[in-house]
Design a protein around this motif. Sequence first.
Motif, mmCIF file in Angstrom:
data_model
loop_
_atom_site.group_PDB
_atom_site.id
_atom_site.type_symbol
_atom_site.label_atom_id
_atom_site.label_comp_id
_atom_site.label_asym_id
_atom_site.label_seq_id
_atom_site.Cartn_x
_atom_site.Cartn_y
_atom_site.Cartn_z
ATOM 1 N N PRO A 120 0.833 -1.205 0.000
ATOM 2 C CA PRO A 120 0.000 0.000 0.000
ATOM 3 C C PRO A 120 0.870 1.258 0.000
ATOM 4 C CG PRO A 120 -0.810 -1.585 1.602
ATOM 5 C CD PRO A 120 0.515 -2.106 1.122
ATOM 6 N N ARG A 149 -0.888 -9.951 4.625
ATOM 7 C CA ARG A 149 -2.276 -9.804 4.166
ATOM 8 C C ARG A 149 -2.436 -8.595 3.244
ATOM 9 N NH1 ARG A 149 -7.589 -9.424 8.175
ATOM 10 N NH2 ARG A 149 -9.171 -9.744 6.558
ATOM 11 N N ASP A 150 -1.545 -7.608 3.389
ATOM 12 C CA ASP A 150 -1.708 -6.344 2.676
ATOM 13 C C ASP A 150 -0.793 -6.185 1.470
ATOM 14 O OD1 ASP A 150 -3.562 -5.709 4.612
ATOM 15 O OD2 ASP A 150 -2.164 -4.518 5.799
ATOM 16 N N GLN A 191 -3.888 -3.395 -2.889
ATOM 17 C CA GLN A 191 -3.029 -2.558 -2.048
ATOM 18 C C GLN A 191 -3.585 -1.140 -1.936
ATOM 19 O OE1 GLN A 191 -1.560 -4.813 -4.438
ATOM 20 N NE2 GLN A 191 -1.567 -6.112 -2.619
ATOM 21 N N VAL A 231 -6.358 -1.137 0.659
ATOM 22 C CA VAL A 231 -5.803 -1.172 2.018
ATOM 23 C C VAL A 231 -5.315 0.213 2.435
ATOM 24 C CG1 VAL A 231 -3.912 -2.060 3.439
ATOM 25 C CG2 VAL A 231 -5.189 -3.611 1.949
ATOM 26 N N ARG A 245 -6.802 2.459 5.497
ATOM 27 C CA ARG A 245 -5.858 2.936 6.520
ATOM 28 C C ARG A 245 -5.992 4.436 6.752
ATOM 29 N NH1 ARG A 245 -0.358 3.003 3.841
ATOM 30 N NH2 ARG A 245 -1.379 4.842 2.969
ATOM 31 N N SER A 289 -10.264 -8.092 -1.414
ATOM 32 C CA SER A 289 -9.351 -7.221 -0.670
ATOM 33 C C SER A 289 -9.792 -7.073 0.777
ATOM 34 C CB SER A 289 -9.306 -5.834 -1.327
ATOM 35 O OG SER A 289 -10.557 -5.174 -1.162
ATOM 36 N N ASP A 290 -8.896 -6.547 1.596
ATOM 37 C CA ASP A 290 -9.185 -6.315 3.007
ATOM 38 C C ASP A 290 -9.769 -4.910 3.156
ATOM 39 O OD1 ASP A 290 -9.285 -6.447 5.741
ATOM 40 O OD2 ASP A 290 -7.141 -6.102 6.039
#
Length: 353
Positions: A34, A90-91, A285, A288, A292, A311-312
Amino acid sequence: MTQRTWAALLAVPLFIALGLFTAVNPLPFVTYAPGLTLNVLGDSNGKPIIDVRGHRTYPDDGQLRMTTVSVTQRDAKLDLFTLMRTWFSRDEAVYPYQIQYGDSGSQQQDVQEGQVEMISSQDAAIAAAMRELGYHPKPVLEVLAVTPHMPADGKLRTRDVVRRFDGTRVTAATQLVKLIAKVPAGRAVPMTVDRKGKPVTVRIAPTEQDGHKLIGIRLGLGYTFPFDVKVNIDQDIGGPSAGLMFSLSIYDTLTPGSLTSGGRVAGTGTIDGQGRVGEIGGIQQKIVGARRDGAQLFLVPPANCPDALTSDHGSMRLAKAPTLEKAIAEVTAWGKNHDAKLPQCTASDRPAA
Protein backbone atom coordinates in the motif's frame (compact mmCIF):
# COMPACT_ATOMS: atom_id res chain seq x y z
CA MET A 1 28.28 -48.53 2.80
CA THR A 2 25.85 -48.98 -0.07
CA GLN A 3 25.71 -46.85 -3.20
CA ARG A 4 22.29 -45.56 -2.14
CA THR A 5 23.66 -44.40 1.23
CA TRP A 6 26.57 -42.62 -0.44
CA ALA A 7 24.13 -40.88 -2.79
CA ALA A 8 21.95 -39.77 0.13
CA LEU A 9 24.91 -38.42 2.08
CA LEU A 10 26.08 -36.48 -0.97
CA ALA A 11 22.61 -35.14 -1.77
CA VAL A 12 21.98 -33.63 1.68
CA PRO A 13 24.80 -31.01 1.59
CA LEU A 14 23.99 -30.21 -2.04
CA PHE A 15 20.33 -29.61 -1.11
CA ILE A 16 21.35 -27.40 1.81
CA ALA A 17 23.76 -25.44 -0.38
CA LEU A 18 21.08 -24.95 -3.01
CA GLY A 19 18.63 -23.73 -0.37
CA LEU A 20 21.13 -21.25 1.05
CA PHE A 21 22.01 -19.99 -2.44
CA THR A 22 18.33 -19.42 -3.27
CA ALA A 23 17.67 -17.74 0.06
CA VAL A 24 20.37 -15.08 -0.20
CA ASN A 25 20.48 -14.43 -3.95
CA PRO A 26 18.08 -12.15 -5.88
CA LEU A 27 15.00 -13.75 -7.41
CA PRO A 28 12.98 -12.45 -10.41
CA PHE A 29 10.01 -10.97 -8.54
CA VAL A 30 8.71 -7.57 -7.42
CA THR A 31 6.55 -6.65 -4.44
CA TYR A 32 3.48 -4.44 -4.15
CA ALA A 33 2.63 -2.62 -0.91
CA PRO A 34 0.00 0.00 0.00
CA GLY A 35 1.29 3.45 -0.95
CA LEU A 36 0.30 6.93 0.12
CA THR A 37 -3.15 8.35 -0.48
CA LEU A 38 -3.65 12.03 -1.16
CA ASN A 39 -6.69 14.28 -0.83
CA VAL A 40 -6.85 15.88 -4.28
CA LEU A 41 -9.15 18.58 -2.91
CA GLY A 42 -6.35 19.68 -0.58
CA ASP A 43 -2.93 21.31 -0.93
CA SER A 44 0.52 20.07 -1.92
CA ASN A 45 3.64 22.03 -0.97
CA GLY A 46 1.51 25.04 -0.06
CA LYS A 47 -0.43 25.08 -3.36
CA PRO A 48 -3.92 23.78 -4.10
CA ILE A 49 -3.66 20.50 -5.99
CA ILE A 50 -6.53 21.61 -8.24
CA ASP A 51 -5.42 25.08 -9.34
CA VAL A 52 -8.02 26.94 -11.44
CA ARG A 53 -7.56 30.30 -13.19
CA GLY A 54 -10.39 32.06 -15.01
CA HIS A 55 -13.35 30.32 -13.38
CA ARG A 56 -15.00 30.54 -9.99
CA THR A 57 -14.10 27.76 -7.54
CA TYR A 58 -15.98 26.34 -4.55
CA PRO A 59 -14.12 25.10 -1.44
CA ASP A 60 -15.02 21.64 -0.16
CA ASP A 61 -14.38 20.34 3.35
CA GLY A 62 -14.73 16.72 2.21
CA GLN A 63 -12.01 14.50 0.79
CA LEU A 64 -11.48 12.83 -2.59
CA ARG A 65 -8.37 10.71 -2.16
CA MET A 66 -6.20 9.33 -4.96
CA THR A 67 -4.42 6.10 -4.09
CA THR A 68 -1.01 4.68 -4.98
CA VAL A 69 0.98 1.45 -4.80
CA SER A 70 4.57 1.16 -3.62
CA VAL A 71 6.38 -1.13 -6.10
CA THR A 72 9.97 -2.30 -5.73
CA GLN A 73 12.18 -0.64 -8.31
CA ARG A 74 13.63 -2.33 -11.36
CA ASP A 75 17.09 -2.74 -9.81
CA ALA A 76 15.92 -3.94 -6.38
CA LYS A 77 17.46 -7.24 -5.18
CA LEU A 78 14.84 -9.37 -3.46
CA ASP A 79 15.90 -12.59 -1.74
CA LEU A 80 13.74 -15.56 -0.78
CA PHE A 81 13.29 -14.44 2.83
CA THR A 82 11.98 -11.01 1.75
CA LEU A 83 9.61 -12.54 -0.80
CA MET A 84 8.27 -15.13 1.66
CA ARG A 85 7.61 -12.43 4.25
CA THR A 86 5.69 -10.42 1.64
CA TRP A 87 3.86 -13.50 0.37
CA PHE A 88 2.39 -14.18 3.81
CA SER A 89 1.43 -10.51 4.37
CA ARG A 90 -2.28 -9.80 4.17
CA ASP A 91 -1.71 -6.34 2.68
CA GLU A 92 1.16 -6.92 0.23
CA ALA A 93 1.71 -9.03 -2.89
CA VAL A 94 4.42 -10.68 -4.99
CA TYR A 95 4.41 -10.58 -8.80
CA PRO A 96 6.84 -11.90 -11.45
CA TYR A 97 9.45 -9.34 -12.47
CA GLN A 98 8.59 -9.91 -16.14
CA ILE A 99 5.00 -8.72 -15.68
CA GLN A 100 6.10 -5.43 -14.12
CA TYR A 101 9.22 -4.54 -16.11
CA GLY A 102 9.49 -6.82 -19.14
CA ASP A 103 12.78 -7.71 -20.81
CA SER A 104 14.40 -4.30 -21.21
CA GLY A 105 14.45 -0.74 -19.93
CA SER A 106 16.03 1.32 -17.16
CA GLN A 107 15.01 3.07 -13.98
CA GLN A 108 15.28 6.42 -15.76
CA GLN A 109 12.96 5.19 -18.52
CA ASP A 110 10.49 3.94 -15.92
CA VAL A 111 10.39 7.37 -14.28
CA GLN A 112 9.93 9.15 -17.60
CA GLU A 113 7.18 6.76 -18.67
CA GLY A 114 5.37 7.32 -15.38
CA GLN A 115 5.58 11.09 -15.83
CA VAL A 116 4.29 10.86 -19.40
CA GLU A 117 1.33 8.78 -18.23
CA MET A 118 0.66 11.24 -15.41
CA ILE A 119 0.58 14.24 -17.77
CA SER A 120 -1.68 12.42 -20.21
CA SER A 121 -4.04 11.31 -17.41
CA GLN A 122 -4.29 14.85 -16.03
CA ASP A 123 -5.23 16.29 -19.42
CA ALA A 124 -7.82 13.57 -20.00
CA ALA A 125 -9.20 14.15 -16.50
CA ILE A 126 -9.59 17.88 -17.12
CA ALA A 127 -11.27 17.20 -20.47
CA ALA A 128 -13.69 14.68 -18.94
CA ALA A 129 -14.64 17.05 -16.10
CA MET A 130 -15.21 19.93 -18.51
CA ARG A 131 -17.45 17.78 -20.70
CA GLU A 132 -19.58 17.05 -17.63
CA LEU A 133 -19.84 20.82 -17.14
CA GLY A 134 -21.02 21.37 -20.70
CA TYR A 135 -17.77 22.48 -22.34
CA HIS A 136 -16.29 20.93 -25.48
CA PRO A 137 -12.47 20.64 -25.21
CA LYS A 138 -10.72 20.48 -28.57
CA PRO A 139 -8.21 17.63 -29.11
CA VAL A 140 -4.66 18.71 -30.04
CA LEU A 141 -1.24 17.13 -30.58
CA GLU A 142 0.76 17.76 -27.41
CA VAL A 143 4.34 17.29 -26.24
CA LEU A 144 4.23 14.87 -23.28
CA ALA A 145 7.98 14.59 -22.67
CA VAL A 146 11.29 16.03 -23.89
CA THR A 147 14.32 13.72 -23.87
CA PRO A 148 17.42 15.21 -22.20
CA HIS A 149 20.44 15.90 -24.43
CA MET A 150 18.38 15.58 -27.62
CA PRO A 151 17.77 18.40 -30.17
CA ALA A 152 14.45 19.50 -28.60
CA ASP A 153 15.94 19.74 -25.10
CA GLY A 154 15.83 23.35 -23.91
CA LYS A 155 13.65 24.38 -26.85
CA LEU A 156 10.37 22.53 -26.39
CA ARG A 157 8.47 21.92 -23.15
CA THR A 158 5.88 19.47 -21.91
CA ARG A 159 2.35 20.52 -22.87
CA ASP A 160 3.53 22.53 -25.89
CA VAL A 161 0.88 22.13 -28.61
CA VAL A 162 2.47 21.27 -31.97
CA ARG A 163 1.29 23.50 -34.82
CA ARG A 164 3.84 23.61 -37.66
CA PHE A 165 7.12 21.96 -38.65
CA ASP A 166 9.34 23.40 -41.39
CA GLY A 167 6.40 25.44 -42.68
CA THR A 168 3.90 22.55 -42.77
CA ARG A 169 0.84 22.44 -40.53
CA VAL A 170 1.01 19.34 -38.31
CA THR A 171 -2.13 17.43 -37.31
CA ALA A 172 -0.84 13.95 -36.40
CA ALA A 173 2.21 12.35 -34.78
CA THR A 174 2.82 10.09 -37.80
CA GLN A 175 2.87 13.16 -40.04
CA LEU A 176 5.51 14.83 -37.86
CA VAL A 177 7.69 11.70 -37.97
CA LYS A 178 7.64 11.81 -41.79
CA LEU A 179 8.46 15.52 -41.87
CA ILE A 180 11.42 15.04 -39.52
CA ALA A 181 12.73 12.20 -41.71
CA LYS A 182 12.87 14.54 -44.73
CA VAL A 183 15.15 17.12 -43.07
CA PRO A 184 18.71 17.05 -44.55
CA ALA A 185 21.47 16.13 -42.11
CA GLY A 186 22.73 19.09 -40.09
CA ARG A 187 19.93 21.42 -41.11
CA ALA A 188 17.92 23.28 -38.44
CA VAL A 189 14.30 23.94 -39.36
CA PRO A 190 11.58 26.05 -37.69
CA MET A 191 9.00 24.40 -35.46
CA THR A 192 6.02 26.33 -34.09
CA VAL A 193 4.12 25.39 -30.95
CA ASP A 194 1.49 27.02 -28.77
CA ARG A 195 2.82 27.55 -25.26
CA LYS A 196 0.31 28.74 -22.68
CA GLY A 197 -1.86 30.03 -25.50
CA LYS A 198 0.90 31.95 -27.33
CA PRO A 199 2.79 30.88 -30.49
CA VAL A 200 6.49 30.11 -30.03
CA THR A 201 8.87 29.25 -32.88
CA VAL A 202 12.22 27.49 -32.36
CA ARG A 203 14.78 26.02 -34.75
CA ILE A 204 15.64 22.34 -34.35
CA ALA A 205 18.17 20.15 -36.18
CA PRO A 206 17.14 16.47 -36.04
CA THR A 207 19.73 13.88 -35.07
CA GLU A 208 20.01 10.34 -36.43
CA GLN A 209 19.91 7.23 -34.22
CA ASP A 210 19.71 3.64 -35.48
CA GLY A 211 18.77 4.88 -38.94
CA HIS A 212 15.96 7.14 -37.72
CA LYS A 213 15.89 10.93 -37.52
CA LEU A 214 14.70 12.20 -34.15
CA ILE A 215 14.28 15.44 -32.22
CA GLY A 216 13.65 13.80 -28.84
CA ILE A 217 10.01 14.32 -27.88
CA ARG A 218 7.06 12.13 -26.90
CA LEU A 219 3.74 13.14 -28.40
CA GLY A 220 0.22 12.37 -27.28
CA LEU A 221 -3.37 13.54 -27.12
CA GLY A 222 -3.92 16.88 -25.42
CA TYR A 223 -6.74 19.41 -25.33
CA THR A 224 -7.36 23.14 -25.48
CA PHE A 225 -9.54 24.40 -22.64
CA PRO A 226 -11.71 27.51 -22.18
CA PHE A 227 -9.86 28.35 -18.93
CA ASP A 228 -6.78 27.12 -17.07
CA VAL A 229 -6.84 24.08 -14.79
CA LYS A 230 -3.62 22.67 -13.39
CA VAL A 231 -3.05 19.60 -11.23
CA ASN A 232 -0.16 20.23 -8.82
CA ILE A 233 1.11 16.79 -7.90
CA ASP A 234 4.54 15.59 -6.73
CA GLN A 235 6.65 14.61 -9.76
CA ASP A 236 7.71 11.44 -7.95
CA ILE A 237 4.15 10.15 -8.42
CA GLY A 238 3.66 8.71 -11.89
CA GLY A 239 1.22 6.63 -13.89
CA PRO A 240 -2.33 7.05 -15.18
CA SER A 241 -4.40 5.48 -12.41
CA ALA A 242 -5.42 8.70 -10.59
CA GLY A 243 -7.41 9.94 -13.60
CA LEU A 244 -10.85 9.28 -12.13
CA MET A 245 -10.06 11.00 -8.83
CA PHE A 246 -8.54 13.99 -10.65
CA SER A 247 -11.73 14.34 -12.71
CA LEU A 248 -13.99 14.11 -9.68
CA SER A 249 -11.93 16.69 -7.80
CA ILE A 250 -11.91 19.11 -10.75
CA TYR A 251 -15.67 18.75 -11.16
CA ASP A 252 -16.20 19.24 -7.43
CA THR A 253 -13.95 22.31 -7.36
CA LEU A 254 -15.87 23.95 -10.22
CA THR A 255 -19.38 23.29 -8.88
CA PRO A 256 -21.17 24.61 -5.77
CA GLY A 257 -21.47 22.41 -2.70
CA SER A 258 -19.63 19.24 -1.74
CA LEU A 259 -19.92 15.97 -3.65
CA THR A 260 -19.06 14.01 -0.52
CA SER A 261 -21.06 16.20 1.91
CA GLY A 262 -17.90 16.36 4.00
CA GLY A 263 -17.13 12.61 3.90
CA ARG A 264 -14.01 10.75 2.80
CA VAL A 265 -14.06 9.03 -0.58
CA ALA A 266 -11.13 7.28 -2.25
CA GLY A 267 -10.79 5.49 -5.55
CA THR A 268 -8.74 4.66 -8.58
CA GLY A 269 -9.05 4.20 -12.33
CA THR A 270 -7.70 5.59 -15.56
CA ILE A 271 -9.94 7.97 -17.48
CA ASP A 272 -10.19 9.14 -21.07
CA GLY A 273 -11.41 12.45 -22.41
CA GLN A 274 -14.94 11.04 -22.77
CA GLY A 275 -15.08 10.12 -19.08
CA ARG A 276 -14.73 6.33 -19.42
CA VAL A 277 -12.97 4.64 -16.49
CA GLY A 278 -10.35 1.96 -17.14
CA GLU A 279 -8.54 -0.86 -15.32
CA ILE A 280 -5.49 -0.31 -13.11
CA GLY A 281 -2.95 -2.43 -11.20
CA GLY A 282 -2.54 -3.02 -7.48
CA ILE A 283 -6.21 -2.55 -6.57
CA GLN A 284 -5.94 -4.61 -3.39
CA GLN A 285 -3.03 -2.56 -2.05
CA LYS A 286 -4.78 0.70 -2.95
CA ILE A 287 -7.88 -0.37 -1.06
CA VAL A 288 -5.80 -1.17 2.02
CA GLY A 289 -4.14 2.26 1.82
CA ALA A 290 -7.50 4.00 1.51
CA ARG A 291 -8.97 2.13 4.47
CA ARG A 292 -5.86 2.94 6.52
CA ASP A 293 -6.35 6.66 5.79
CA GLY A 294 -9.99 6.72 6.83
CA ALA A 295 -11.88 6.48 3.53
CA GLN A 296 -15.49 5.37 3.89
CA LEU A 297 -16.25 4.71 0.20
CA PHE A 298 -13.96 3.38 -2.54
CA LEU A 299 -14.66 3.75 -6.28
CA VAL A 300 -13.59 0.70 -8.32
CA PRO A 301 -13.17 0.35 -12.11
CA PRO A 302 -15.50 -2.49 -13.22
CA ALA A 303 -12.62 -4.60 -14.59
CA ASN A 304 -10.95 -4.54 -11.16
CA CYS A 305 -14.05 -5.68 -9.26
CA PRO A 306 -13.10 -9.39 -8.90
CA ASP A 307 -9.81 -8.49 -7.17
CA ALA A 308 -11.42 -5.70 -5.15
CA LEU A 309 -13.93 -8.14 -3.68
CA THR A 310 -11.12 -10.24 -2.19
CA SER A 311 -9.35 -7.22 -0.67
CA ASP A 312 -9.18 -6.31 3.01
CA HIS A 313 -11.65 -3.42 2.79
CA GLY A 314 -13.27 -3.88 6.19
CA SER A 315 -16.37 -1.68 6.59
CA MET A 316 -15.34 0.63 3.72
CA ARG A 317 -17.94 0.38 0.96
CA LEU A 318 -16.94 -0.55 -2.59
CA ALA A 319 -18.84 0.98 -5.52
CA LYS A 320 -18.43 0.18 -9.20
CA ALA A 321 -17.63 3.31 -11.26
CA PRO A 322 -17.65 2.73 -15.05
CA THR A 323 -17.74 6.43 -16.01
CA LEU A 324 -17.18 9.86 -14.51
CA GLU A 325 -20.91 10.60 -14.83
CA LYS A 326 -21.77 7.47 -12.82
CA ALA A 327 -19.06 8.22 -10.24
CA ILE A 328 -20.43 11.75 -9.67
CA ALA A 329 -23.93 10.32 -9.14
CA GLU A 330 -22.65 7.62 -6.76
CA VAL A 331 -20.57 9.98 -4.62
CA THR A 332 -23.43 12.49 -4.48
CA ALA A 333 -25.91 9.81 -3.40
CA TRP A 334 -23.50 8.43 -0.80
CA GLY A 335 -22.78 11.93 0.52
CA LYS A 336 -26.47 12.45 1.22
CA ASN A 337 -26.98 8.98 2.68
CA HIS A 338 -24.08 6.64 3.52
CA ASP A 339 -26.47 3.71 3.29
CA ALA A 340 -27.68 4.65 -0.19
CA LYS A 341 -27.95 1.83 -2.71
CA LEU A 342 -24.90 1.96 -5.03
CA PRO A 343 -23.76 -0.18 -7.98
CA GLN A 344 -21.85 -3.07 -6.40
CA CYS A 345 -18.88 -5.02 -7.68
CA THR A 346 -19.43 -8.63 -8.69
CA ALA A 347 -16.98 -11.36 -9.65
CA SER A 348 -18.40 -11.35 -13.20
CA ASP A 349 -17.58 -7.69 -13.92
CA ARG A 350 -14.26 -8.41 -15.66
CA PRO A 351 -14.78 -8.38 -19.47
CA ALA A 352 -14.41 -11.73 -21.24
CA ALA A 353 -10.96 -12.35 -22.80
